[in-house]
Design a protein around this motif. Structure first.
Motif, short mmCIF file in Angstrom:
data_model
loop_
_atom_site.label_atom_id
_atom_site.label_comp_id
_atom_site.label_asym_id
_atom_site.label_seq_id
_atom_site.Cartn_x
_atom_site.Cartn_y
_atom_site.Cartn_z
N GLU A 1 0.79 -0.90 0.00
CA GLU A 1 0.00 0.11 -0.11
C GLU A 1 0.73 0.93 0.55
O GLU A 1 0.29 2.10 -0.10
CB GLU A 1 -1.22 -0.12 1.51
CG GLU A 1 -0.70 0.44 2.43
CD GLU A 1 -0.53 -1.55 2.91
OE1 GLU A 1 -0.24 -1.71 4.17
OE2 GLU A 1 -0.09 -2.33 2.62
N VAL A 2 1.88 1.22 0.96
CA VAL A 2 3.10 2.22 0.46
C VAL A 2 3.70 2.54 -0.99
O VAL A 2 3.45 3.87 -0.87
CB VAL A 2 4.09 2.19 1.74
CG1 VAL A 2 5.48 3.02 1.37
CG2 VAL A 2 3.08 2.22 2.71
N ILE A 3 4.19 1.57 -1.78
CA ILE A 3 4.45 1.33 -2.77
C ILE A 3 3.08 2.31 -3.63
O ILE A 3 3.32 3.14 -4.63
CB ILE A 3 4.95 0.19 -3.31
CG1 ILE A 3 5.98 -0.68 -2.30
CG2 ILE A 3 5.31 -0.33 -4.74
CD1 ILE A 3 5.81 -2.34 -3.43
N MET A 4 2.57 1.75 -3.34
CA MET A 4 0.71 2.24 -4.37
C MET A 4 0.66 3.84 -3.99
O MET A 4 0.10 4.00 -5.08
CB MET A 4 -0.11 1.32 -4.18
CG MET A 4 -1.69 1.66 -4.98
SD MET A 4 -2.47 0.52 -4.71
CE MET A 4 -2.20 -0.86 -4.79
N ARG A 5 0.37 3.67 -2.95
CA ARG A 5 0.49 5.74 -2.29
C ARG A 5 1.26 6.57 -3.37
O ARG A 5 0.74 7.27 -2.79
CB ARG A 5 -0.13 5.68 -1.09
CG ARG A 5 -0.54 6.94 -0.84
CD ARG A 5 -0.26 6.67 1.10
NE ARG A 5 -0.44 5.67 2.05
CZ ARG A 5 0.10 5.19 2.83
NH1 ARG A 5 0.87 6.09 3.21
NH2 ARG A 5 0.13 3.91 2.96
N CYS A 6 2.89 5.70 -2.52
CA CYS A 6 3.30 6.66 -3.59
C CYS A 6 3.32 7.02 -5.30
O CYS A 6 3.75 7.86 -5.84
CB CYS A 6 4.70 6.61 -2.77
SG CYS A 6 5.39 6.39 -1.32
N TYR A 7 3.27 5.68 -5.85
CA TYR A 7 3.20 6.15 -7.24
C TYR A 7 2.04 7.04 -7.50
O TYR A 7 1.91 7.75 -8.50
CB TYR A 7 3.19 4.80 -7.90
CG TYR A 7 4.70 4.10 -8.04
CD1 TYR A 7 4.98 4.49 -9.24
CD2 TYR A 7 4.85 3.21 -7.54
CE1 TYR A 7 6.21 4.28 -9.47
CE2 TYR A 7 5.90 2.86 -8.19
CZ TYR A 7 7.08 2.84 -9.04
OH TYR A 7 7.73 2.44 -9.43
#
Length: 219
Positions: A113-119
């Protein structure tokens, strides 16, 4: 256009007291670096993955890939004299990606979820980094004295640090400075504000034997 991630892995294992660079050490029966790449591949199988490795480590990486039957598609860029130069060379292989993440090779536990949110946030804010709260008391040292500072005024910075391609490529066209401690500091130096988002505490950077023990528990 697909997104891209630059996974920077130039460690030498000095703080690990190991002859094997830390990114190649096994955690739960698999090299740390493979776990990191798998994490991003799990997020998006179409992600363009650029692995930045020192030239002298690339043959060993190839041997590990054969040994572990590691077949996730990625391209390899030569590491440079400093992290700045390594990222700069990695950007040359980023292709036509519109959003580029830069991630430490020894951080295999960043949450999906952190990867997704950052992108997603990078498409709006241009420059996004995950951070976590400081939970311990902080003292600032000034010569022979020290004093407590407000920990709420500080954050601990993680990766991936994610940027639009235009912003990050322009930032890395600047001359190198020792003040560049991460990618956000390079971007910030040209006047672009950095947007903060919540990271995850498990997203540790594995640099010491203690970190390796913690990583084994997390696996």
């Amino acid at each position: 256009m697909s997104n891209c991630v630059l996974i920077v892995a130039g460690g030498k294992g000095l703080r690990m007291n190991s002859e094997v660079p830390k990114q190649f050490l096994p955690v739960g029966g698999k090299p740390v670096l493979m776990r990191t790449i798998e994490n991003f591949y799990r997020y998006d199988t179409k992600l363009h993955i650029v692995l930045v490795l020192p030239k002298e480590q690339q043959d060993y990486w190839a041997q590990l890939c054969a040994q572990y039957q590691f077949t996730i598609p990625h391209v390899i860029a030569d590491g440079g004299e400093t992290r700045f130069h390594s990222v700069k060379q990695g950007l040359d292989l980023a292709g036509d990606a519109s959003v580029i993440a830069i991630h430490d090779g020894v951080r295999p536990f960043v949450a999906q979820e952190v990867i997704m949110r950052c992108y997603e946030l990078a498409t709006v804010h241009q420059a996004v980094i995950p951070v976590i709260d400081v939970v311990e008391t902080i003292r600032q040292v000034d010569n022979d004295t020290s004093h407590t500072v407000d920990r709420d005024a500080y954050k601990l910075v993680q990766t991936p640090q994610v940027f639009t391609a235009e912003v990050i490529k322009k930032a890395y066209s600047q001359p190198y400075s020792p003040a560049f401690t991460d990618d956000a500091s390079v971007v910030e130096a040209m006047g672009t504000p950095i947007f903060l988002t919540e990271g995850n505490r498990e997203n540790i950077k594995i640099t010491t034997p203690f970190d390796l023990r913690v990583a084994s528990v997390l696996v």
